[in-house]
Each structure stands twice: as structure tokens, then as C-alpha cells.
Design a protein around this motif. Sequence first.
Motif, mmCIF file in Angstrom:
data_model
loop_
_atom_site.group_PDB
_atom_site.id
_atom_site.type_symbol
_atom_site.label_atom_id
_atom_site.label_comp_id
_atom_site.label_asym_id
_atom_site.label_seq_id
_atom_site.Cartn_x
_atom_site.Cartn_y
_atom_site.Cartn_z
ATOM 1 N N GLN A 159 -2.156 11.727 6.503
ATOM 2 C CA GLN A 159 -2.684 11.071 5.302
ATOM 3 C C GLN A 159 -3.905 11.813 4.759
ATOM 4 O O GLN A 159 -4.114 11.883 3.543
ATOM 5 C CB GLN A 159 -2.988 9.589 5.578
ATOM 6 N N LEU A 199 2.447 6.701 -6.922
ATOM 7 C CA LEU A 199 1.515 7.722 -7.407
ATOM 8 C C LEU A 199 2.018 9.129 -7.130
ATOM 9 O O LEU A 199 1.828 10.040 -7.942
ATOM 10 C CB LEU A 199 0.135 7.523 -6.770
ATOM 11 N N TYR A 240 -6.945 7.900 -2.852
ATOM 12 C CA TYR A 240 -6.218 6.754 -2.292
ATOM 13 C C TYR A 240 -5.613 7.083 -0.926
ATOM 14 O O TYR A 240 -5.594 6.234 -0.028
ATOM 15 C CB TYR A 240 -5.125 6.315 -3.262
ATOM 16 N N LEU A 264 -6.769 10.619 -8.251
ATOM 17 C CA LEU A 264 -6.682 9.234 -7.777
ATOM 18 C C LEU A 264 -5.812 9.143 -6.527
ATOM 19 O O LEU A 264 -6.165 8.463 -5.554
ATOM 20 C CB LEU A 264 -6.100 8.356 -8.886
ATOM 21 N N MET A 265 -4.681 9.842 -6.546
ATOM 22 C CA MET A 265 -3.780 9.851 -5.393
ATOM 23 C C MET A 265 -4.476 10.440 -4.166
ATOM 24 O O MET A 265 -4.344 9.930 -3.043
ATOM 25 C CB MET A 265 -2.532 10.674 -5.739
ATOM 26 N N ARG A 307 0.829 -1.210 0.000
ATOM 27 C CA ARG A 307 0.000 0.000 0.000
ATOM 28 C C ARG A 307 0.864 1.262 0.000
ATOM 29 O O ARG A 307 0.563 2.227 -0.689
ATOM 30 C CB ARG A 307 -0.928 -0.004 1.219
ATOM 31 N N THR A 349 -7.504 6.276 2.132
ATOM 32 C CA THR A 349 -7.655 4.861 2.504
ATOM 33 C C THR A 349 -6.461 4.347 3.304
ATOM 34 O O THR A 349 -6.497 3.222 3.820
ATOM 35 C CB THR A 349 -7.813 3.980 1.244
ATOM 36 N N ILE A 350 -5.416 5.162 3.403
ATOM 37 C CA ILE A 350 -4.204 4.774 4.130
ATOM 38 C C ILE A 350 -4.483 4.798 5.635
ATOM 39 O O ILE A 350 -5.212 5.671 6.126
ATOM 40 C CB ILE A 350 -3.054 5.739 3.771
ATOM 41 N N ILE A 360 2.449 1.751 -3.478
ATOM 42 C CA ILE A 360 1.514 2.397 -4.403
ATOM 43 C C ILE A 360 1.437 3.891 -4.116
ATOM 44 O O ILE A 360 1.406 4.722 -5.042
ATOM 45 C CB ILE A 360 0.113 1.749 -4.286
ATOM 46 N N LEU A 361 1.428 4.253 -2.826
ATOM 47 C CA LEU A 361 1.370 5.663 -2.439
ATOM 48 C C LEU A 361 2.575 6.426 -2.978
ATOM 49 O O LEU A 361 2.426 7.513 -3.569
ATOM 50 C CB LEU A 361 1.319 5.775 -0.913
ATOM 51 N N GLY A 391 -4.194 13.750 1.108
ATOM 52 C CA GLY A 391 -5.296 13.567 0.177
ATOM 53 C C GLY A 391 -5.925 14.884 -0.240
ATOM 54 O O GLY A 391 -6.203 15.107 -1.430
#
Length: 413
Positions: free
Chosen positions: A69, A13, A175, A171-172, A6, A178-179, A9-10, A73
Motif C-alpha cells: 500500500q 480512484l 489515500y 489524491l490516490m 475503503r 491510509t489503507i 474507493i481505492l 501511494g
Amino acid sequence: MNIKLRLTILNFLELFVFGAWLISLGGYLGGQLHFEGIQIGKIFTTLGIASLVMPGIVGIIADKYLNAQKLLGILHIIGAGFMFFLAQTKDFDTFFWMMLGYLTVYMPTLGLVNTVSYSILTSNKLDIIKVFPKIRVWGTIGFIVAEVAVGTLGWAQNNMQFYFAMGISLLMGIYAFTIPNVPLSKSENKSLIQRLGLDAFVLFKEYKMAVFFIFATLLGVVLQISNAWASEFLRSFTADYPNSFAVTNSNTIIALSQVSETLFILTIPFFLKRFGIKTVMIMSMLAWFLRFGLFGVAAPEGIGLGYLIMSMVVYGAAFDFFNISGSLFIETETDSKYRGSAQGLFVLLTNGVGAVLGGMGSGFVVQHFTTETGRDWLSIWLVFAAYALILAIVFRLIFKYKHNPEVIKEIKH
């Protein structure tokens, strides 16, 4: 999903967004929008301006008022909005302020991603030193993939690069929510002055540190030159080499610089232990000299293409050898009381002050060598190469430092 995946991916992105437009921006401004050299230089000063204060302010907010986080976002979602307007902006003044607005919210996210990653790895009882570098390298990979994708899709010279960045930024942003939660800090009590590293100015009383920080600023200039003009330089070959791969896929060629960067990081422990920090820093300056000098004789085909590729290869040494060894120099040479602030000052001077000077200064140089018939790129790159060479010579003469191999027994990235 595995927490390491996860975070990978962070990080992917995060820099994918940056790579989608940063390298191709100069060519777009000069080609599609027909901005002059000074105007392009001014656009690139926004990187430095946004890096001067905003990361410190956002750091305080993340520590005391809003979970990191969530703030990450929100900033990316706002950034997506700025990208939407940048894609539609054609005049210089509006573009400048839209870009400044975007970078004001984006640049602090580079530090926030690290903060989020460190906190979550620690809370999961994972070794940051061992785990994070393997995660962070995917950020660089994300930058490269975005850079190549934009070039391959034919968006490097039009506004689709901003719509692309807008979509990934949105998208970032989603996402990031969700972290896992990053708790607010209960012990961190640094002021904005401390976060910016300004209290480390006391280190200027020491000759060695004063020289180091001055040259850190001057080296920040050359990185901005590379960011701003590599794409515009390759675009200039369109008339003479319209079907050349290096022209039609300029982003892919430039991406070799980032590939080189990831490889040269692995060589730093050897070079630092063998030659010492001072010599490695001089190698960085000489690598910048070669980077610009090779650009001066480069072309999209024939032997000129070889020079062009070599200029991309030496970029890794030019970028890594100063930034990483410089950070290590601060770590080993400053009192623990000022160490954190000194690292902040290092970033402020290179990515902030140096970037502003680089954007403005390079813009004036390019404008000076621009006529109605085009730009004299040979003279432009030779000026930049001479600047890097002079830095190396002067630094060699006035920076006093004796290498002690025992100071650096092992370097971990």
C-alpha cells in the motif's frame, strides 16, 4: 470506515486516473499538438513498453522490501509529477519520454491494487471470490466516470485532462497510505523471470499452447488500435459536424464501450459452457472485425450514428471474450507448475508485446492513409477490420481444441 468501502474507493480512484486521459489522448495528440500518425502510434507504444518489465520488478519490491500500500501511494504521487509535466509538454520527443516515465510508475499499480485488495480481504476473513468482483467493478465505473467527466467539461482536446489526472493521482497516492498495512511476503520467492512468465515459454513446445500465445500477442495489437484512434477518429468530424453530440461529447460516446464491457462479462459463463473456449475466442475476433468495420461506415448523425453506437456495443464482446476466456483456457489447460507463469506470460504478450506492435503498426497504417487534405478513415478502419477477420479465419483453421462442457461447470468473476 467499512473495509469493503475503503477498498471500493481505492479501486475506483485507481482506474479513474486511467480513464481521465487514456481515451482522449489520441484526439489531443492529433488535434492540439498536431502530431503525425506515426508519432501518435509511438506514444501509445509506451503502454506496452512499460508493461514488459516494470510490473514484475515492482511486484518483487512489494513482496520483499516495501509494503504494497505504501509503494502504491509512492508510485501514484510520482505519477502525479509526470502528469504535471505532460500537461506542459508540446514537442514529441519530450512528450514520449514523459509518457513512458509516467506509465513506468502507473502500469505496475494495476497489479498492486489487486495485491492490496486480496491481502486485506484475506486478513479480514472475507471470501475473495464473492467480495472482490463487487469491489473491482467500481474500478471500471471509475474509468467511465472520469472519461465522461473529461468530455463533459470540455477537456478531451486540451491539457486540462492531465492536470485533472494529476490531482486524482495525488489524491490516490495520499489515500493509499491510509489503507491498512499489507505485510511483506515471507514465503514468496519468485524470480523476475518467473514473475514475467518467461519460464512458461517451455509451453511453446506444445502446438496448442504455442498457437494460443501467438494469437494472444496478435490480439493485443487490436486493443491498442482501439485505444489510440477512436478519439482521433471522432475529432475528425469536427469540420463537418461541429455541433454534433458525438463530436462535442466524444468521450461519452466512447464510454459506451466500457459500459458494454461490464455487461458482456456477465454473459461469458453462458457462452463458454454452450460453445466452448475456441468458439468464444473466435467470437472475440469477429467482434473486433465488427468494431472496426462499423467505425468505417460510422458518422456522428443519421444512420451513421447507429453504426457508431453499435461499434461501441460490440467492444464488450471483443475485449472480454478473449481476455477472460483466454485466462480461463490457461487455467484449465496448463500444468499447475507453470500455471502462474503462464498467466503472467499471457499478460506480457497481450499488454506488452501486442501493445507495442499495435502502437507502431497502427501508426504506420494511419500515416499511410493521411494526405494534406486529411485522413482516409474508411480505408484505415477497413485495414484494421481485415486484420481482425484474417486472425479469426486463421485461428479457426489452425487452433485445435475440442470443447468439453464438463471442464467449466461454473465461472466466477
